[in-house]
Design an enzyme around this catalytic site. Structure first.
Site, PDB file in Angstrom:
ATOM      1  N   HIS A   1       1.022  -1.213  -0.017  1.00 50.74           N
ATOM      2  CA  HIS A   1       0.034  -0.052  -0.007  1.00 50.74           C
ATOM      3  C   HIS A   1       1.035   1.120   0.187  1.00 50.74           C
ATOM      4  O   HIS A   1       1.806   1.181   0.573  1.00 50.74           O
ATOM      5  CB  HIS A   1      -1.049   0.014   1.315  1.00 50.74           C
ATOM      6  CG  HIS A   1      -1.917   0.939   1.199  1.00 50.74           C
ATOM      7  ND1 HIS A   1      -3.087   0.968   0.576  1.00 50.74           N
ATOM      8  CD2 HIS A   1      -1.901   2.404   1.719  1.00 50.74           C
ATOM      9  CE1 HIS A   1      -3.793   2.215   0.640  1.00 50.74           C
ATOM     10  NE2 HIS A   1      -2.977   2.870   1.674  1.00 50.74           N
TER      11      HIS A   1
ATOM     12  N   ASP B   1     -14.223   3.838   7.701  1.00 48.69           N
ATOM     13  CA  ASP B   1     -13.132   4.712   7.157  1.00 48.69           C
ATOM     14  C   ASP B   1     -13.761   5.357   6.005  1.00 48.69           C
ATOM     15  O   ASP B   1     -13.179   6.390   5.769  1.00 48.69           O
ATOM     16  CB  ASP B   1     -12.015   3.501   6.690  1.00 48.69           C
ATOM     17  CG  ASP B   1     -11.137   4.441   5.986  1.00 48.69           C
ATOM     18  OD1 ASP B   1     -10.300   5.423   6.834  1.00 48.69           O
ATOM     19  OD2 ASP B   1     -10.635   4.310   4.756  1.00 48.69           O
TER      20      ASP B   1
ATOM     21  N   ARG C   1     -13.175  13.730   6.498  1.00 54.18           N
ATOM     22  CA  ARG C   1     -11.974  14.438   6.943  1.00 54.18           C
ATOM     23  C   ARG C   1     -11.359  15.094   5.579  1.00 54.18           C
ATOM     24  O   ARG C   1     -10.980  16.178   5.822  1.00 54.18           O
ATOM     25  CB  ARG C   1     -10.749  13.323   7.162  1.00 54.18           C
ATOM     26  CG  ARG C   1     -10.799  12.688   8.610  1.00 54.18           C
ATOM     27  CD  ARG C   1      -9.996  11.373   8.562  1.00 54.18           C
ATOM     28  NE  ARG C   1      -8.601  11.521   8.354  1.00 54.18           N
ATOM     29  CZ  ARG C   1      -7.976  10.778   7.821  1.00 54.18           C
ATOM     30  NH1 ARG C   1      -8.232   9.592   7.218  1.00 54.18           N
ATOM     31  NH2 ARG C   1      -6.320  10.869   7.527  1.00 54.18           N
TER      32      ARG C   1
ATOM     33  N   SER D   1      -6.360   4.759   9.283  1.00 50.32           N
ATOM     34  CA  SER D   1      -7.355   4.704   8.114  1.00 50.32           C
ATOM     35  C   SER D   1      -6.612   3.645   7.108  1.00 50.32           C
ATOM     36  O   SER D   1      -7.428   2.653   6.679  1.00 50.32           O
ATOM     37  CB  SER D   1      -7.253   6.150   7.371  1.00 50.32           C
ATOM     38  OG  SER D   1      -7.815   5.901   5.973  1.00 50.32           O
TER      39      SER D   1
ATOM     40  N   LYS E   1      -7.718  -0.968   6.905  1.00 49.63           N
ATOM     41  CA  LYS E   1      -7.947  -1.772   5.807  1.00 49.63           C
ATOM     42  C   LYS E   1      -7.176  -2.656   5.212  1.00 49.63           C
ATOM     43  O   LYS E   1      -7.592  -3.669   4.926  1.00 49.63           O
ATOM     44  CB  LYS E   1      -8.060  -0.751   4.377  1.00 49.63           C
ATOM     45  CG  LYS E   1      -9.262   0.711   4.451  1.00 49.63           C
ATOM     46  CD  LYS E   1      -9.055   1.753   3.476  1.00 49.63           C
ATOM     47  CE  LYS E   1      -7.899   2.796   3.646  1.00 49.63           C
ATOM     48  NZ  LYS E   1      -8.150   3.940   3.188  1.00 49.63           N
TER      49      LYS E   1
HETATM   50  N1  URA Z   1      -4.688   6.994   2.404  1.00 46.31           N
HETATM   51  C1  URA Z   1      -5.523   6.489   3.146  1.00 46.31           C
HETATM   52  O1  URA Z   1      -6.123   5.238   3.009  1.00 46.31           O
HETATM   53  N2  URA Z   1      -6.073   7.065   4.144  1.00 46.31           N
HETATM   54  C2  URA Z   1      -5.654   8.220   4.640  1.00 46.31           C
HETATM   55  O2  URA Z   1      -6.059   8.962   5.735  1.00 46.31           O
HETATM   56  C3  URA Z   1      -4.645   8.914   4.020  1.00 46.31           C
HETATM   57  C4  URA Z   1      -4.186   7.975   2.692  1.00 46.31           C
END
Ligand code: URA
Length: 436
Positions: free
Chosen positions: A88, A167, A174, A189, A193
């Site tokens: 990621h 999220d 946000r 966040s 995931k």
């Molecule tokens: N990527 C994400 O998935 N969440 C964030 O808060 C920032 C970048």
């Protein structure tokens, strides 16, 4: 504890005043919000309180855990009977790393099932890039997703609505309340995931610089440490690469252009900085996998897969399995291609990532609001990067546009991104540090 028995306003006030919240309080707040029992305005105020006061490691884990519990989780490892790895990125300009890493790692015999997001802000996210491939289906059912990872070794799909719904809601909130760039909120966040999607080992690419959430290496290291700690708490292995985002990654910025560049990299003819990052990420994923090899052997196998064509064959098999046309010629091209030439000679001291991204956004490569549609064909190709010496009139970049007017604006934007001087360009490798 539920939303009935907590008073959100009291929790907001306590966080505003710098107090710690209990795990149960954080859980009630997040689950109450996900169920629609607590309104946006209270969560927005809570996020702003966190923005200024932060969360300690225990609170950050409680937040991550509550977000995971807001939806379903997947045990991909159990479904495949293999150790599953994932990667990621915190997001950056020209970041098409997953598109190249996925098929290389899969060609080396390590399954990669990845759920990706769309981009808001400057350029598209991984899903938007994949949708630049005619026919590619980003939405597979969970069974179809698992079956494809089993049969083909790779699937990259959109995150299902059932995975970490809190999220999804919180990120959208946000995004419009200036509370994205807070370390604990980003860590929770991303890791919620990754943990919910079930990978046992995760390589995180934390971007640092002008075009990233984290502007300094120290901040990026703190984010990396927070995410590693969340991973360890959940029994997962996590390695973080801190990588340069002061200039765009590779040459291409824009969806179809980036797909093309990812394919070229899988074929062994990608730009040097992008290839270096891709190979490093592949080596680390292979070293974390169940192949039982070290980093050096991981690198050797990744390079071998590119050199012998097996990575490209895997690309074709993967794209076709998801309904896409794997040929480069199938990608849409923009009707107007305009050169950007240097107006003065010297050394390229800076190539501002945000300025290039803004040019791409104005061309239509990204979204300003969630409702915007993306023009997959448009974008910018930066042929010259930081540190290069140029003479007046040399080709710096190309703008790929829908109209002449859009091209003229973008040419000026891209030219302004290049700082050409007589001094020295700051030496900065794409890979700045590794935290594990
Ligand atoms: N990527 C994400 O998935 N969440 C964030 O808060 C920032 C970048």
């Amino acid at each position: 504890m539920s939303a009935e028995v907590i008073r959100p306003a009291e929790l907001i006030q306590r966080k505003r005043d710098g107090e710690e919240l209990t795990d149960a309080e954080i859980s009630a707040l997040i689950l109450g919000y996900a169920k629609g029992e607590i309104p946006d305005y209270q969560l927005a105020a809570f996020c702003m309180a966190v923005f200024f006061r932060g969360l300690n490691p225990r609170e950050t884990f409680a937040l991550t855990d509550a977000m995971i519990r807001s939806g379903e989780t997947i045990d991909l490892g159990a479904a495949l009977g293999r150790k599953v790895v994932d990667k990621h990125s915190t997001g950056g300009v020209g970041d098409k790393t997953s598109l190249a890493v996925g098929p290389i790692v899969a060609a080396c015999g390590v399954p990669l099932g990845k759920m990706s997001g769309r981009g808001l802000g400057h350029t598209g996210g991984t899903l938007d890039k994949l949708e630049a491939i005619p026919g590619y289906r980003v939405e597979l059912g969970l069974d179809e997703f698992i079956a494809q990872v089993k049969d083909v070794g790779i699937a990259i799909v959109g995150q299902t609505a059932d995975l970490v719904p809190a999220d999804k809601l919180l990120y959208a909130l946000r995004d419009v309340t200036a509370t994205v760039d807070q370390l604990s909120l980003i860590a929770a966040s991303i890791m919620s995931k990754k943990l919910a999607a079930g990978a046992q080992a995760i390589v995180l690419d934390v971007k640092v610089g002008d075009g990233a959430f984290m502007k300094t290496v120290d901040d990026a290291r703190r984010l990396a440490e927070a995410m590693i700690s969340l991973g360890h708490h959940a029994g997962r292995e996590v390695v973080c690469l801190l990588t340069d985002m002061d200039q765009p990654l590779g040459a291409a910025v824009g969806n179809a252009l980036e797909v093309r560049e990812a394919l070229h990299t899988v074929q062994g003819r990608g730009p040097a900085d992008f290839t270096e990052l891709v190979m490093d990420a592949c080596a680390r994923l292979l070293a974390l996998s169940d192949l039982g090899i070290d980093l050096e052997e991981g690198r050797r196998r990744a390079e071998q897969a590119v050199a012998d064509g097996s990575a490209e064959a895997k690309w074709r098999q993967w794209i076709a399995a998801q309904g896409g046309d794997p040929d480069e010629s199938a990608l849409e091209t923009a009707p107007v291609i305009r050169e950007v030439r240097a107006t003065t000679g010297g050394v390229v001291e800076e190539l501002g990532a945000i300025r290039v991204a803004t040019a791409a956004l104005h061309l239509g490569a990204g979204r300003r609001t969630k409702a915007d549609t993306i023009d997959h064909a448009v974008g910018v190709v930066c042929h010259v990067k930081r540190g290069a010496e140029v003479a007046a009139g040399d080709l710096l970049a190309e703008v790929h546009a829908r109209t002449d007017e859009a091209a003229s604006v973008a040419v000026a934007d891209v030219l302004a991104a290049y700082v050409i001087g007589n001094g020295f360009a700051r030496e900065r490798n794409v890979l700045l540090d590794v935290v594990d």
